[in-house]
Design a protein around this motif. Sequence first.
Motif, mmCIF file in Angstrom:
data_model
loop_
_atom_site.group_PDB
_atom_site.id
_atom_site.type_symbol
_atom_site.label_atom_id
_atom_site.label_comp_id
_atom_site.label_asym_id
_atom_site.label_seq_id
_atom_site.Cartn_x
_atom_site.Cartn_y
_atom_site.Cartn_z
ATOM 1 N N PHE A 166 1.228 -0.913 0.013
ATOM 2 C CA PHE A 166 -0.086 -0.210 0.287
ATOM 3 C C PHE A 166 0.978 1.472 0.056
ATOM 4 C CE2 PHE A 166 -1.497 3.464 2.385
ATOM 5 C CZ PHE A 166 -2.843 3.459 1.809
ATOM 6 N N SER A 226 -2.347 -1.194 -4.304
ATOM 7 C CA SER A 226 -3.651 -2.021 -3.769
ATOM 8 C C SER A 226 -3.032 -2.899 -3.932
ATOM 9 C CB SER A 226 -4.482 -1.558 -3.713
ATOM 10 O OG SER A 226 -5.351 -1.676 -2.986
ATOM 11 N N LEU A 228 -4.589 -5.276 -1.752
ATOM 12 C CA LEU A 228 -6.228 -6.451 -0.829
ATOM 13 C C LEU A 228 -6.152 -7.384 -2.304
ATOM 14 C CD1 LEU A 228 -7.668 -3.193 0.397
ATOM 15 C CD2 LEU A 228 -6.267 -5.198 1.573
ATOM 16 N N ARG A 229 -6.534 -7.300 -3.494
ATOM 17 C CA ARG A 229 -6.689 -8.731 -3.547
ATOM 18 C C ARG A 229 -5.642 -9.765 -3.895
ATOM 19 N NH1 ARG A 229 -9.278 -6.860 -8.863
ATOM 20 N NH2 ARG A 229 -7.721 -4.415 -8.426
ATOM 21 N N ILE A 231 -3.540 -10.733 -1.764
ATOM 22 C CA ILE A 231 -3.047 -11.591 -0.225
ATOM 23 C C ILE A 231 -3.449 -13.240 -0.841
ATOM 24 C CG2 ILE A 231 -3.734 -11.356 1.220
ATOM 25 C CD1 ILE A 231 -4.239 -8.391 1.591
ATOM 26 N N LEU A 257 -7.780 -2.924 7.035
ATOM 27 C CA LEU A 257 -8.504 -3.521 6.362
ATOM 28 C C LEU A 257 -7.830 -4.420 5.834
ATOM 29 C CD1 LEU A 257 -9.909 -0.319 3.910
ATOM 30 C CD2 LEU A 257 -11.179 -2.484 4.865
ATOM 31 N N TYR A 258 -6.744 -4.277 5.756
ATOM 32 C CA TYR A 258 -5.634 -5.182 5.399
ATOM 33 C C TYR A 258 -5.036 -6.542 6.376
ATOM 34 C CZ TYR A 258 -3.658 -2.727 1.222
ATOM 35 O OH TYR A 258 -3.608 -2.509 0.018
ATOM 36 N N VAL A 261 -8.299 -8.652 5.497
ATOM 37 C CA VAL A 261 -8.227 -9.306 4.489
ATOM 38 C C VAL A 261 -7.171 -10.609 4.475
ATOM 39 C CG1 VAL A 261 -7.670 -9.494 2.299
ATOM 40 C CG2 VAL A 261 -8.672 -7.314 2.725
ATOM 41 N N GLY A 268 -11.149 -9.477 -0.832
ATOM 42 C CA GLY A 268 -10.819 -8.463 -0.941
ATOM 43 C C GLY A 268 -11.330 -6.867 -1.635
ATOM 44 N N ALA A 271 -12.957 -4.806 0.167
ATOM 45 C CA ALA A 271 -12.006 -4.522 0.788
ATOM 46 C C ALA A 271 -11.128 -2.582 0.538
ATOM 47 C CB ALA A 271 -10.545 -4.936 1.341
ATOM 48 N N GLU A 272 -10.743 -3.248 -1.286
ATOM 49 C CA GLU A 272 -10.805 -2.131 -2.219
ATOM 50 C C GLU A 272 -11.488 -1.432 -2.395
ATOM 51 O OE1 GLU A 272 -7.247 -3.100 -4.842
ATOM 52 O OE2 GLU A 272 -9.115 -3.241 -5.917
ATOM 53 N N LEU A 275 -11.317 0.969 1.207
ATOM 54 C CA LEU A 275 -9.864 1.812 0.729
ATOM 55 C C LEU A 275 -10.330 3.075 0.033
ATOM 56 C CD1 LEU A 275 -6.867 2.029 1.733
ATOM 57 C CD2 LEU A 275 -6.421 0.371 -0.799
#
Length: 302
Positions: A166, A226, A228-229, A231, A257-258, A261, A268, A271-272, A275
């Motif tokens: 991030f 990002s 997040l998706r 992870i 958020l991280y 996830v 994810g 969460a994004e 974000l």
Amino acid sequence: MQLTLGPVFYHWAPERWRDFHYRIADEAPVDTVVVGEVVCSKRAPFKQDHVAGVVERLEGAGKRVLHASLILVSLPRERRQTRELMQLGEDEGEPAIEINDLTCLASLDRKPFAVGPFVNVYNEAAAGFLASRGARRICLPPELPLTAVAGIAAALPDVAIEVFAFGRIPLAISARCYHARAHKLTKDNCRFVCEQDPDGMPVKTLDEAGFLSVNGVQTLSQNCTSLLRDIPVLRRSGVASLRLSPQDCDMVEVARLYRDVADGRLDGAEAESRLAELYPEVPLANGFLHAVPGHLRVGAGA
């Protein structure tokens, strides 16, 4: 999977820098926090009086603290300060120092250390060399694709491999100060104008399109990374930690958020979406990880 909060790149007011870390200590679900001035040595004295208090607060909250070196060590004063920083002892066998310039190796005497994302660790050989000198943690450069990340992680199972997950992407460091030049000042008499841009100074093309962000002597991306998706695939690839780089937004909520996830409590994509609300008007991207231009966003919903 652990979370690491990287050093603050920007020239925030000393009290803001202190209070930011106090809140991180009290509220953010991160495991490790990197402190110290990494961009411009002229900024370091502003926060020096608060470093001890910040470290005490973070460690009291159960966070591990790493003290970071400059990205570019050039002046005699900077070389002397770097040598002094390298004398910090290890903490129960764990590193207390994160190096961002290979000149640090000369003063480390093979004690355990961490490696920041500014050292060009592009393959297993480079990572192996650093591990042989004492590297226990390596945050890989943000431009590496997933295949390279997975290869390095597989080759060094005893080293904690971290990815930049991030923040605006650090692209370059220079001996010239772009902020000073933009304000018709010299680097030696910059008046610390970079403080006027707590999230970097936007750079646009002649067509007024967003392009880069400038932070003193540092060049950053306009887009914000990002992952997040990504992870789940990063976990399967052997990544041990995700690095969150402080931006001018609610970093406690970003860390949550991280964490959610990574722990499987939140999807994810959802969460994004959250974000994007926390850090509006800054395009999100994950292109480098997918071996395409870094400013692109790859995946479902992109």
